[in-house]
Design an enzyme around this catalytic site. Structure first.
Site, mmCIF file in Angstrom:
data_model
loop_
_atom_site.group_PDB
_atom_site.id
_atom_site.type_symbol
_atom_site.label_atom_id
_atom_site.label_comp_id
_atom_site.label_asym_id
_atom_site.label_seq_id
_atom_site.Cartn_x
_atom_site.Cartn_y
_atom_site.Cartn_z
ATOM 1 N N GLU A 107 0.799 -1.229 0.000
ATOM 2 C CA GLU A 107 0.000 0.000 0.000
ATOM 3 C C GLU A 107 0.829 1.275 0.000
ATOM 4 O O GLU A 107 0.453 2.252 -0.635
ATOM 5 C CB GLU A 107 -0.920 0.066 1.228
ATOM 6 C CG GLU A 107 -1.859 -1.085 1.400
ATOM 7 C CD GLU A 107 -1.321 -2.088 2.385
ATOM 8 O OE1 GLU A 107 -2.126 -2.668 3.108
ATOM 9 O OE2 GLU A 107 -0.091 -2.284 2.430
ATOM 10 N N ASP A 156 -1.866 -5.125 3.724
ATOM 11 C CA ASP A 156 -2.035 -5.491 5.132
ATOM 12 C C ASP A 156 -2.983 -6.670 5.288
ATOM 13 O O ASP A 156 -3.830 -6.942 4.427
ATOM 14 C CB ASP A 156 -2.545 -4.291 5.937
ATOM 15 C CG ASP A 156 -1.484 -3.208 6.072
ATOM 16 O OD1 ASP A 156 -0.301 -3.510 5.852
ATOM 17 O OD2 ASP A 156 -1.851 -2.060 6.382
ATOM 18 N N ASP A 213 -5.536 -7.202 7.278
ATOM 19 C CA ASP A 213 -6.899 -7.026 7.765
ATOM 20 C C ASP A 213 -7.879 -6.925 6.590
ATOM 21 O O ASP A 213 -7.506 -7.086 5.435
ATOM 22 C CB ASP A 213 -6.996 -5.797 8.667
ATOM 23 C CG ASP A 213 -6.527 -4.528 7.957
ATOM 24 O OD1 ASP A 213 -6.269 -4.582 6.737
ATOM 25 O OD2 ASP A 213 -6.439 -3.478 8.615
ATOM 26 N N GLU A 255 -9.366 -4.370 5.302
ATOM 27 C CA GLU A 255 -9.039 -3.275 4.382
ATOM 28 C C GLU A 255 -7.951 -3.702 3.408
ATOM 29 O O GLU A 255 -8.041 -3.453 2.202
ATOM 30 C CB GLU A 255 -8.568 -2.053 5.188
ATOM 31 C CG GLU A 255 -8.470 -0.778 4.391
ATOM 32 C CD GLU A 255 -9.814 -0.094 4.191
ATOM 33 O OE1 GLU A 255 -9.882 0.761 3.301
ATOM 34 O OE2 GLU A 255 -10.772 -0.429 4.903
ATOM 35 N N TYR A 313 1.843 -5.572 13.402
ATOM 36 C CA TYR A 313 0.721 -4.853 12.809
ATOM 37 C C TYR A 313 -0.121 -4.187 13.890
ATOM 38 O O TYR A 313 -0.436 -4.787 14.910
ATOM 39 C CB TYR A 313 -0.139 -5.803 11.987
ATOM 40 C CG TYR A 313 -1.137 -5.087 11.101
ATOM 41 C CD1 TYR A 313 -0.709 -4.109 10.210
ATOM 42 C CD2 TYR A 313 -2.487 -5.376 11.173
ATOM 43 C CE1 TYR A 313 -1.602 -3.444 9.402
ATOM 44 C CE2 TYR A 313 -3.400 -4.714 10.361
ATOM 45 C CZ TYR A 313 -2.950 -3.746 9.481
ATOM 46 O OH TYR A 313 -3.837 -3.077 8.681
ATOM 47 N N ARG A 350 -3.238 -2.745 13.792
ATOM 48 C CA ARG A 350 -4.714 -2.808 13.842
ATOM 49 C C ARG A 350 -5.109 -4.218 14.248
ATOM 50 O O ARG A 350 -5.160 -5.124 13.422
ATOM 51 C CB ARG A 350 -5.316 -2.434 12.491
ATOM 52 C CG ARG A 350 -5.124 -0.967 12.125
ATOM 53 C CD ARG A 350 -5.891 -0.572 10.881
ATOM 54 N NE ARG A 350 -5.644 0.813 10.544
ATOM 55 C CZ ARG A 350 -4.687 1.235 9.722
ATOM 56 N NH1 ARG A 350 -3.903 0.341 9.151
ATOM 57 N NH2 ARG A 350 -4.514 2.513 9.480
ATOM 58 N N HIS A 353 -3.751 -11.639 14.084
ATOM 59 C CA HIS A 353 -3.644 -12.807 14.948
ATOM 60 C C HIS A 353 -2.766 -12.602 16.171
ATOM 61 O O HIS A 353 -2.590 -13.506 16.961
ATOM 62 C CB HIS A 353 -3.117 -13.985 14.132
ATOM 63 C CG HIS A 353 -3.968 -14.283 12.943
ATOM 64 N ND1 HIS A 353 -5.298 -14.633 13.052
ATOM 65 C CD2 HIS A 353 -3.698 -14.249 11.624
ATOM 66 C CE1 HIS A 353 -5.801 -14.831 11.847
ATOM 67 N NE2 HIS A 353 -4.864 -14.600 10.964
#
Length: 945
Positions: free
Chosen positions: A14, A87, A89, A91, A312, A314, A359
């Site tokens: 991203e 990423d 997640d 998103e 990560y 989030r 996780h």
């Protein structure tokens, strides 16, 4: 299709930062490009959802990303494999899916995920590629569609009913606003109660003093703050409520009788460390300890993750990997000794019913925990990393042991208690410390035994007033949102920033206070869309999205139920239709603590209203022209901070300015553009800065009303004039303006002379021979010396700044070459050539294609837009030069109140530009600019102000 590690592979992430970090760990035959977030989305100028066709979304390439997409396609054509490393997640999964949909790769493609950017994690991820998780994609798509339907359907109702097109409604933000308003309503309805307590300072036989508090009187428990309802302030009647008379009675009794220790209780307690950080708890603790906003916390955490410092960010999981636990325990033993290591590995159970974002908890990344002192980080990045490091280590440390001593003391019918807590063994507190709301402050009690008689040093009563529920701050609002299951880790910061940016709330003393507009929006939402802002309903929507993400839910049914409704729950469609025909007066606000009437020379009734420019008072008194009198309420005033006296003062200063209590007749007023003072027909802007308008003395206000004035003269007798403009203080000297930083009241003649002398020299600078046809000079700015080459400002290193006046021609040319080399290192993805060392991009905007070079945009003709993809670098440079010539001022009136005043040529013809304000010209002036003189231009600028 199988993956071959030896083949030429394109990796898409991203962000450019993440691309640069991951590049270090990939084989040489792998190239990395950044999508810079989403490359396509729903259109900004239409709904973009076909409701009749099962809510099918219509996606468009994100504005400005057309060139980027084309270049990624070209890179893919030269590649043999594709890895989507966004990423992990929802998103990130969605971004990868959109890339697949647009790129339509004909080569083997895999999804690559990792929760930390380290060599080991990236290498492992290369060998564990997977397919796209369509369930996650569908959950994210449904969330996006629901949010679009919600905003697109509900916001126009707000615009119409509140006459303000700047307002918006959001599925989660509207519920966040309800939390703030509900709490403020509780505070406004709260009835404070008064109670007393009695405290005695006692002294032991070995001259050590301590404090004891009255606990019982005449065999009745004495009331404390806990005996009053936290929401209403009502006393529960179960204890003895001390008043002034009873307090004096207790004091008189105790001054004439001995204090005997009845018993002493010692209790040892163990305290376990908190779980590692989730997104929510990290934001809360960073707000409490580091004073960081949730938005700032997430920005810093994103940078730490992308640069390989943390995992990560989030996540709502509190799980730690075996490797992490082993590393933490090894470092604890090494740095603090075995006694600080917990007896066994400590693991935590996820309490969140929907722990799904990632996780593992947030922790330091890598197979070696970098100590903060060894990280190379600075400032806020170091502070947040340190917090994460300490919290992670603490999870594997031994428990803290605290000893609490409670002493019961009797004095006739009065019983007192004293208590103290001390740390016996710090355990995890040695590293992490404690948050104020997690542990009580440490206090100690001297050695005391039952039967001891203590000497009375003093005894006093104290009056207490119960306090209403505390307003939410960022930390407590995030905690509440998480408790109620509203929003997800990635949305908390956005919820809060939206409430502040929209003006629905202000932040004062770290508290979030709903504004008048916030109350009006919440009132309308509760009246017309009560289901949509219901806490349980919003939480259930999140649960349904989680089921879709796990493959258990039905994405199509979810959208249908939301829009058309289901059993006992109305859908969005019917709610919006009903709201459009509702006659509820959303613009009028009433509050229990405001009477709606002020008594001045006459009784005046008022209503509080909200309109397109904020809140105002509507009086029942009319102007000479028969129109009702309206008084703007400053943005700094909120329902919870306004009282009847404030309103009376506003009304009085507006209707009877000559009766103002201020002997000088100075009134503080507010407009949409800020605060100002008024004396008769003269006005004066309140200076920009942190100092509040109310804190200025009359002498200081007199000073600002006296401006402009001459403060000094140069050697030739030229005036040096100081003034206060809309953007702060400045000096005018020889037809040039110089910005003044700091209060004008502290500016001396010597400082003013120094400023114009320094800045005057810097405007001329140290001149050098031209390089590549453009002038070269060294100038001095706010942050020190810099090199000016043509129209470009080039930063100097610390050493170059120190010897800036001694730089040779060869040295400045090397600086320019270094600057050009840096600017030429532009990603192949975006660059269509260079102009003056800056990358040229061709982008698509609202009005078609345009050229972006550096921080400037250049227009293209219709014919040029049609062949935008095929224009050469030379052709693009020619367009830029042509547009620059077109942007030369048609008329230049010099400066007005410290800002340049010019006539420029725009898309719709000539217009007046004053500082950063664009002022439209009438047809008369557009047809004949000779009619627009300096006086007319200044008058237009005054009107704009």
């Amino acid at each position: 299709m199988e993956f071959d590690p030896a083949k030429k592979t394109l990796v898409i992430v991203e962000s450019p930062t993440k691309a640069n970090t991951i590049k270090k760990y990939l084989p040489k035959n792998y190239s990395v490009v950044a999508s810079k977030g989403h490359i396509r989305d729903l259109p900004s100028d239409s709904l973009g959802v076909d409701i009749e066709d099962d809510f099918k979304p219509h996606y468009v390439i994100t504005e400005g990303k057309e060139t980027l997409v084309n270049d990624i396609k070209k890179k893919l054509e030269k590649s043999e494999q594709l890895l989507l490393a966004t990423d992990e997640d929802r998103e990130g999964e969605s971004i990868s899916w959109h890339l697949m949909e647009i790129l339509k790769p004909q080569v083997p493609t895999k999804r690559m995920v990792f929760h930390e950017i380290t060599k080991k994690a990236v290498t492992e991820a290369l060998s564990k590629g997977r397919d796209l998780d369509i369930a996650l994609v569908r959950a994210q798509e449904d969330r996006r569609i629901v949010d679009r339907l919600y905003g697109y359907e509900v916001s126009p109702v707000l615009w119409k009913r509140l006459s303000n097109k700047k307002l918006s409604a959001g599925r989660v933000q509207s519920v966040g606003l309800r939390f703030l308003v509900d709490r403020e309503n509780e505070r406004l309805a709260y009835v404070p109660s008064v109670y007393f307590d009695v405290k005695a300072i006692l002294e032991t036989s070995d001259k050590k003093s301590f404090e004891a508090t009255l606990e019982e009187y005449k065999e009745k428990k004495v009331a404390t703050s806990k005996d009053f309802d936290s929401t209403t302030g009502e006393f529960n009647g179960k204890t003895l409520l001390l008043d002034k008379k009873l307090s004096e009675e207790v004091k008189e009794l105790c001054q004439n009788n001995p204090f005997i220790v009845e018993n002493v209780i010692h209790k040892s307690s163990k305290y376990s460390p908190l779980p590692p950080f989730t997104t929510s708890t990290m934001q809360q603790v960073a707000n409490r300890r580091l004073r960081l906003s949730s938005k700032e916390t997430m920005r810093i955490a994103q940078a730490l993750f992308e640069n390989g410092f943390i995992t990560y960010m989030r996540t709502d999981s509190v799980n730690l990997s075996d490797e992490c636990i082993a590393l933490a325990r090894e470092q604890i033993k090494s740095d603090y000794g075995s006694e600080y290591l917990s007896s066994r590995e400590r693991r935590f159970e996820n309490k969140s019913k929907n722990a799904q974002e990632a996780h593992e908890a947030i922790r330091p990344a890598g197979d070696v925990f970098r100590r903060p002192s060894e990280s190379g980080l600075k400032g806020k990045e170091l502070a947040l990393y340190t917090l994460i490091y300490q919290r992670t280590l603490a999870t594997q440390m031994s428990e803290a042991i605290k000893s609490t001593t409670t002493v019961k003391i009797k004095c006739e019918d009065a019983k007192f208690t004293a208590s103290g807590t001390s740390v016996v063994f710090a355990g995890y507190l040695k590293v992490y410390g404690s948050d104020q709301d997690e542990d009580e402050k440490e206090s100690t009690i001297p050695s005391i035994s039952a039967g001891d008689e203590e000497k009375l040093i003093s005894i006093s009563e104290k009056e207490h007033t119960t306090q209403p529920p505390a307003r939410y701050n960022e930390a407590s609002l995030i905690k509440k949102l998480e408790e109620k299951g509203i929003g997800r880790p990635s949305t908390y910061a956005t919820i809060i920033s939206t409430l502040l940016d929209r003006g629905y709330a202000i932040e004062k003393d770290r508290s979030l206070i709903p504004s008048f507009t916030g109350f009006a929006v919440n009132g309308l939402m509760n009246e017309s869309f009560s289901d949509l802002v219901d806490y349980s309903y919003t939480s259930e929507m999140e649960d349904e999205l989680d089921k879709i993400a796990s493959g258990e839910g039905n994405a199509s049914k979810y959208l249908n139920d939301f829009y058309y409704g289901k059993k006992n729950v109305k859908g969005l469609n019917s709610l919006v239709q009903a709201a459009r025909n509702d006659h509820y007066d959303a613009k009028s606000l009433k509050f229990p603590h405001l009477s709606g009437r002020v008594e001045l020379d006459e009784a005046i009734n008022y209503q509080i209203k909200v309109g397109p420019y904020g809140a105002y008072l509507l009086l029942d008194k009319k102007k000479d022209d028969g129109k009702a009198i309206m008084i703007n309420l400053p943005d700094t005033l909120c329902p919870g901070t306004l009282n009847n006296d404030d309103i009376a003062s506003l009304v009085k200063s507006t209707l009877y300015p000559d009766q103002d209590n201020n002997s000088t007749g100075t009134q503080l007023k507010s407009s949409r553009r800020g605060q100002y003072w008024q004396r008769g027909d003269k006005t004066c802007n309140v200076p920009k800065g942190k100092k509040s308008a109310e804190s200025y003395s009359e002498e200081e206000i007199d000073f600002y009303f006296s401006l402009p004035k001459v403060i000094a003269h140069d050697e030739e007798g030229n005036d040096i004039v100081i003034n206060n403009g809309p953007y702060g203080g400045y000096i005018t000297y020889k037809n040039a303006n110089y910005k003044v930083f700091g209060p004008l009241t502290e500016l001396t003649a010597e400082k003013a002379l120094s400023l114009v002398s320094r800045d005057g020299a810097s405007s001329k600078g140290v001149e050098y021979s031209a390089y590549d046809g453009k002038a070269v000079s060294i100038k001095k700015g706010r942050f020190g010396s810099y090199l000016k080459w043509g129209s470009e400002n080039i930063a100097l290193t610390k050493d170059e700044k120190q010897k800036s006046s001694e730089l040779t021609q060869a040295e400045v040319e090397e600086i320019i070459k270094r600057h050009l080399e840096r600017n030429s290192e532009v990603s192949d993805v975006n660059s269509r050539g260079l102009y003056e060392g800056k990358a040229i991009e061709v982008l698509k905007g609202r009005f078609g294609y345009y050229i972006k070079c550096g921080d400037k945009n250049y227009r293209m003709s219709k014919e040029e837009q049609e062949k935008a993809d095929n224009l050469s670098a030379d052709e693009l440079v020619a367009i830029i030069k042509r547009d620059e010539e077109r942007n030369l001022p048609l008329k230049d009136f010099g400066t007005f109140e410290g800002l340049p005043l010019r006539v420029l040529n725009g898309r719709y013809g000539a217009y007046l530009k004053w500082g950063d304000k664009n002022i439209a010209l009438s047809t008369k002036y557009k047809k004949d600019l000779s009619l627009l003189g300096e006086d007319e231009a200044k008058e237009l600028a005054r009107a704009k102000q």
